[in-house]
Design a protein around this motif. Structure first.
Motif, PDB file in Angstrom:
ATOM      1  N   SER A 196       0.842  -1.196   0.000  1.00 42.16           N
ATOM      2  CA  SER A 196       0.000   0.000   0.000  1.00 42.16           C
ATOM      3  C   SER A 196       0.879   1.249   0.000  1.00 42.16           C
ATOM      4  N   SER A 197       0.257   2.385  -0.182  1.00 40.85           N
ATOM      5  CA  SER A 197       0.992   3.631  -0.353  1.00 40.85           C
ATOM      6  C   SER A 197       0.611   4.655   0.706  1.00 40.85           C
ATOM      7  N   GLY A 198       1.630   5.178   1.400  1.00 41.09           N
ATOM      8  CA  GLY A 198       1.386   6.264   2.330  1.00 41.09           C
ATOM      9  C   GLY A 198       0.898   7.505   1.622  1.00 41.09           C
ATOM     10  N   LEU A 199       1.364   7.697   0.386  1.00 42.72           N
ATOM     11  CA  LEU A 199       0.933   8.841  -0.411  1.00 42.72           C
ATOM     12  C   LEU A 199      -0.558   8.754  -0.714  1.00 42.72           C
ATOM     13  N   ASP A 200      -1.025   7.559  -1.083  1.00 43.56           N
ATOM     14  CA  ASP A 200      -2.455   7.374  -1.358  1.00 43.56           C
ATOM     15  C   ASP A 200      -3.285   7.591  -0.097  1.00 43.56           C
ATOM     16  N   ALA A 201      -2.796   7.094   1.038  1.00 38.30           N
ATOM     17  CA  ALA A 201      -3.523   7.262   2.294  1.00 38.30           C
ATOM     18  C   ALA A 201      -3.667   8.739   2.644  1.00 38.30           C
ATOM     19  N   VAL A 202      -2.578   9.482   2.486  1.00 35.42           N
ATOM     20  CA  VAL A 202      -2.617  10.920   2.797  1.00 35.42           C
ATOM     21  C   VAL A 202      -3.559  11.652   1.856  1.00 35.42           C
ATOM     22  N   ASN A 203      -3.490  11.335   0.563  1.00 36.85           N
ATOM     23  CA  ASN A 203      -4.379  11.992  -0.393  1.00 36.85           C
ATOM     24  C   ASN A 203      -5.844  11.736  -0.055  1.00 36.85           C
ATOM     25  N   GLU A 204      -6.151  10.533   0.414  1.00 35.91           N
ATOM     26  CA  GLU A 204      -7.524  10.219   0.823  1.00 35.91           C
ATOM     27  C   GLU A 204      -7.930  11.054   2.028  1.00 35.91           C
ATOM     28  N   LEU A 205      -7.027  11.200   2.984  1.00 34.28           N
ATOM     29  CA  LEU A 205      -7.324  11.975   4.187  1.00 34.28           C
ATOM     30  C   LEU A 205      -7.496  13.461   3.880  1.00 34.28           C
ATOM     31  N   LEU A 206      -6.687  13.970   2.968  1.00 35.50           N
ATOM     32  CA  LEU A 206      -6.737  15.399   2.654  1.00 35.50           C
ATOM     33  C   LEU A 206      -8.026  15.801   1.939  1.00 35.50           C
ATOM     34  N   ARG A 207      -8.779  14.810   1.471  1.00 38.60           N
ATOM     35  CA  ARG A 207     -10.076  15.123   0.868  1.00 38.60           C
ATOM     36  C   ARG A 207     -11.131  15.427   1.929  1.00 38.60           C
ATOM     37  N   THR A 208     -10.833  15.059   3.208  1.00 39.46           N
ATOM     38  CA  THR A 208     -11.825  15.262   4.268  1.00 39.46           C
ATOM     39  C   THR A 208     -11.420  16.326   5.278  1.00 39.46           C
ATOM     40  N   PHE A 209     -10.118  16.556   5.461  1.00 39.29           N
ATOM     41  CA  PHE A 209      -9.676  17.626   6.354  1.00 39.29           C
ATOM     42  C   PHE A 209      -8.259  18.061   5.978  1.00 39.29           C
ATOM     43  N   GLU A 210      -7.880  19.243   6.450  1.00 38.17           N
ATOM     44  CA  GLU A 210      -6.597  19.842   6.089  1.00 38.17           C
ATOM     45  C   GLU A 210      -5.575  19.598   7.187  1.00 38.17           C
ATOM     46  N   VAL A 211      -4.398  19.116   6.809  1.00 38.16           N
ATOM     47  CA  VAL A 211      -3.341  18.838   7.778  1.00 38.16           C
ATOM     48  C   VAL A 211      -1.990  18.889   7.055  1.00 38.16           C
TER      49      VAL A 211
END
Length: 266
Positions: A196-211
């Protein structure tokens, strides 16, 4: 080695440094583009007294301290000759700290890059260290599948005064932890062992909140090509504690400034 080969060799890490100063890829690349344009117009601008890499950073710094760009995220080029610097440009102490901690220059090289003496370079870096130590602590999510690296990051983050809300080793774990606890900063490995990809996980999270996010990778050159959107804050493996401290502080610095500039709701 030709001049163009020398520039090409050091360009990826210079682009990393530029985006750490500006907070995003487009602005950082715009400043690097302005430096390259100046160098093409006058090759004698490159002072190699401390080597070609330090010479490139010195020329970049001269452009950085004299050129103002707007906040348009689509900006790709800068007008020449340079305009006056922006009043809110990153100060010299932060530049000195990043040159030492992120880029690994010696104090003598930092002094050369910034155009100051060694004592002043040391003073600037110390000032930045005190400023960063005073940053508001936040909750940190670590996305890292290698146990010992995750332990090192957790210890480092705690020593910087932050709180670790958890260590995720897969995309699924990262998304679940972040959605439950809403971190104030994410440190993420890009390639995880389970595929799996940490980049993909972060991109998914950034669609719901800003960090703010700091990515960690053993292959930074793969993400510093300029051919696609790239992480604004990138750390190479193996990393030094000072490097993590410098980049994480930069990420939090830009988030804090962004919030301070946002209009307040009455």
């Amino acid at each position: 080695m030709s001049r163009s080969q020398l520039v090409a060799e050091h360009l990826p890490l210079l682009r990393r440094y530029a985006r750490a100063l500006t907070g995003n890829q487009s602005s950082g690349d715009a400043y690097v583009g302005a430096m390259l344009e100046a160098l093409l117009q006058d090759p004698s601008l490159l002072d190699e007294g401390h080597g070609p890499r330090a010479g490139l950073y010195r020329l970049f710094t001269q452009i950085w301290n004299s050129v103002a760009i707007n906040d348009d995220p689509d900006v790709t080029t800068l007008p020449m000759p340079p305009e006056r610097r922006l009043s809110n440009i990153t100060p010299l102490p932060r530049q000195a700290f990043l040159l030492l901690s992120l880029e690994g220059f010696s104090e003598e090289e930092v002094a050369f890059v910034l155009g100051v003496d060694v004592a002043e370079a040391r003073k600037l870096a110390d000032m930045a260290g005190r400023e960063m130590a005073a940053e508001i602590a936040t909750d940190v999510l670590i996305i890292e599948d290698e146990t010992f690296i995750a332990m090192d990051l957790e210890s480092l983050v705690k020593n910087l005064g932050h709180h670790v809300i958890g260590v995720a080793r897969t995309h699924t774990d990262a998304v679940a932890l972040a959605k439950n606890k809403r971190p104030g900063l994410i440190l993420a490995d890009i390639q995880l062992a389970d595929g799996s990809s940490g980049l993909d996980a972060v991109n998914e999270l950034l669609r719901t909140f800003e960090v703010p996010v700091v990515f960690i990778t053993a292959y930074p050159e793969r993400f510093l090509t300029g051919e696609r959107p790239e992480p604004a804050f990138l750390i190479s493996k193996p990393f030094q504690p000072a490097m993590v401290s410098a980049v994480a502080s930069q990420a939090l610095f830009f988030q804090r400034n962004s919030r301070n500039r946002s209009p307040k709701v009455a």
